[in-house]
Scaffold this active site. Structure first.
Site, mmCIF file in Angstrom:
data_model
loop_
_atom_site.group_PDB
_atom_site.id
_atom_site.type_symbol
_atom_site.label_atom_id
_atom_site.label_comp_id
_atom_site.label_asym_id
_atom_site.label_seq_id
_atom_site.Cartn_x
_atom_site.Cartn_y
_atom_site.Cartn_z
ATOM 1 N N GLU A 81 9.667 102.265 92.014
ATOM 2 C CA GLU A 81 10.164 103.682 91.208
ATOM 3 C C GLU A 81 9.101 104.178 90.092
ATOM 4 O O GLU A 81 9.014 105.696 89.828
ATOM 5 C CB GLU A 81 11.388 103.564 90.685
ATOM 6 N N GLU A 112 15.573 81.455 97.202
ATOM 7 C CA GLU A 112 15.950 81.097 95.929
ATOM 8 C C GLU A 112 16.143 79.926 95.589
ATOM 9 O O GLU A 112 16.165 79.865 93.973
ATOM 10 C CB GLU A 112 17.589 81.954 95.341
#
Length: 299
Positions: A81, A112
Site C-alpha cells: 500500500e 515458518e
C-alpha cells in the site's frame, strides 16, 4: 504453547457455538475493542522504533517486513500500500512472507520453521546497514521472524520485533521489541483475530508515521500520492485545493506543469514558482514541502 497468552483456552467461551449469531457478534466486537488499549501501552516503544526507521530511510535504507502466515500477509499488505499512497518505489518498503509470494493465498506453514530461509530471503535483497527489518509474529516465537531479525541485526540493520506476547524471543532478539499483549483469542489460537488486528494497527503506524517524518505528507494531506487512475487524479486535485485554496483552473495548470506531481504543484502555487524551480527546491529540501516553502520565502 500453553504458556503463550495468544494460545490460552477460555473456558467461559466453550459454548460459544450454541449462542445466537448476534450474541457471538457482540462478544467478538467487545473483544476487538480491547485492542487499541493494548497498542496504546506500547506507544513509547513504537515511537522509538519509528524514529530509528525514519532515520535509516532518510539515508537511503529500506523498510522490510518479515513474517509467516497471517503475520507475513499483513506485512506484505502494508508494504504493497505504500507505493500508491506515498509514491514510494516498490523496493523501498518490502514484505517478505515465509514460503514466498505463493504463501499469500495458499498456506505454507512449514516454511515458518526455518531461520535459514529468512536469512536467504534477506540475502536476496542485498540487505544493508541502512535498512530496517521488522519481524512479525503473534506468538513471538516463529523461527522465520526471529531468524530474519537475528540475521539483519548481525548485518548492522535496525531491527524491530512485533509480537503479541510479553517476554517474547522475537522481542529479545530485536533492537526494538514491541509486544502488544491482546490476551487469548475468541477462538483458541486463532491469532488472525485480535493479534492480527493489533499487528495491522502497529504496521499502519510504522509505515504512515515514518512517511510523515520523511516529508511524504503536508500536514495531514497525502502530497506524494500517485495519480494512477481517475479516482486518484480527482484526489490529487482536491489535495492541491485543500493545501492552497486556489481555483480549479490554477490547480489544473499547476498539475499540468508538474506532470501531475501533487507536492510540486502545491509549491508552484504557494511559492509562486514554475515547475522546474519547484522540482529543484524539493530536491534541495530532500522532499520536504514545508522546508522547500521556507527556502523559497528566504530566497
Amino acid at each position: 504453547m500453553a504458556t503463550l497468552t495468544t494460545e490460552a483456552f477460555r473456558p467461559e467461551l466453550a459454548d460459544i457455538d450454541q449462542l445466537p449469531t448476534l450474541e457471538i457478534a457482540r462478544i467478538m466486537n467487545g473483544e476487538d475493542r480491547s485492542v487499541p488499549d493494548a497498542v496504546a501501552a506500547q506507544l513509547p516503544q513504537i515511537a522509538a522504533a519509528i524514529d530509528g526507521t525514519a532515520e535509516r530511510m532518510s539515508r537511503g535504507g529500506r523498510l522490510i517486513y518479515a513474517g509467516a502466515g497471517t503475520a507475513g500477509r499483513l506485512g506484505v499488505l502494508d508494504a504493497s500500500e505504500c507505493p500508491p499512497t506515498f509514491n514510494t518505489d516498490p523496493a523501498e518498503v518490502v514484505g517478505l512472507i515465509a514460503g514466498g509470494p505463493a504463501a499469500m493465498v495458499r498456506a505454507s506453514e512449514g516454511a515458518e520453521d526455518s531461520k535459514e530461509l529468512a536469512a536467504a530471503d534477506l540475502d536476496a535483497l542485498k540487505l544493508t546497514a541502512n535498512d530496517t527489518v521488522v519481524g512479525i509474529s503473534a506468538s513471538g516465537r516463529t523461527p522465520y521472524a526471529i531468524g530474519a531479525v537475528e540475521h539483519a541485526r548481525a548485518g548492522g540493520a535496525l531491527t524491530i520485533g512485533l509480537s503479541c506476547n510479553a517476554g517474547s524471543a522475537l522481542g529479545a532478539a530485536a533492537d526494538h521489541g514491541i509486544e502488544v499483549v491482546v490476551g487469548p483469542e475468541l477462538l483458541t489460537g486463532s491469532t488472525r483475530l485480535k493479534a492480527g488486528t493489533a499487528q495491522k494497527l502497529v504496521l499502519n503506524m510504522i509505515s504512515t508515521i515514518t512517511m510523515i517524518r520523511l516529508g511524504k505528507t503536508y500536514g495531514n494531506l497525502m502530497v506524494d500520492v500517485r495519480a494512477s487512475n481517475e479516482k486518484l487524479r480527482a484526489r490529487s486535485h482536491r489535495i492541491v485545493a485543500l493545501a492552497t485554496g486556489a481555483p480549479d483552473e490554477e490547480i489544473e495548470a499547476a498539475l499540468a506543469a508538474t506532470d501531475g506531481e501533487v507536492k510540486n504543484a502545491i509549491l508552484t502555487i504557494l511559492g509562486e514558482v514554475d515547475g522546474p524551480t519547484a522540482a529543484r527546491l524539493l530536491t534541495e529540501s530532500e522532499g520536504h514541502l514545508r522546508a522547500a516553502l521556507r527556502s523559497r520565502r528566504r530566497g
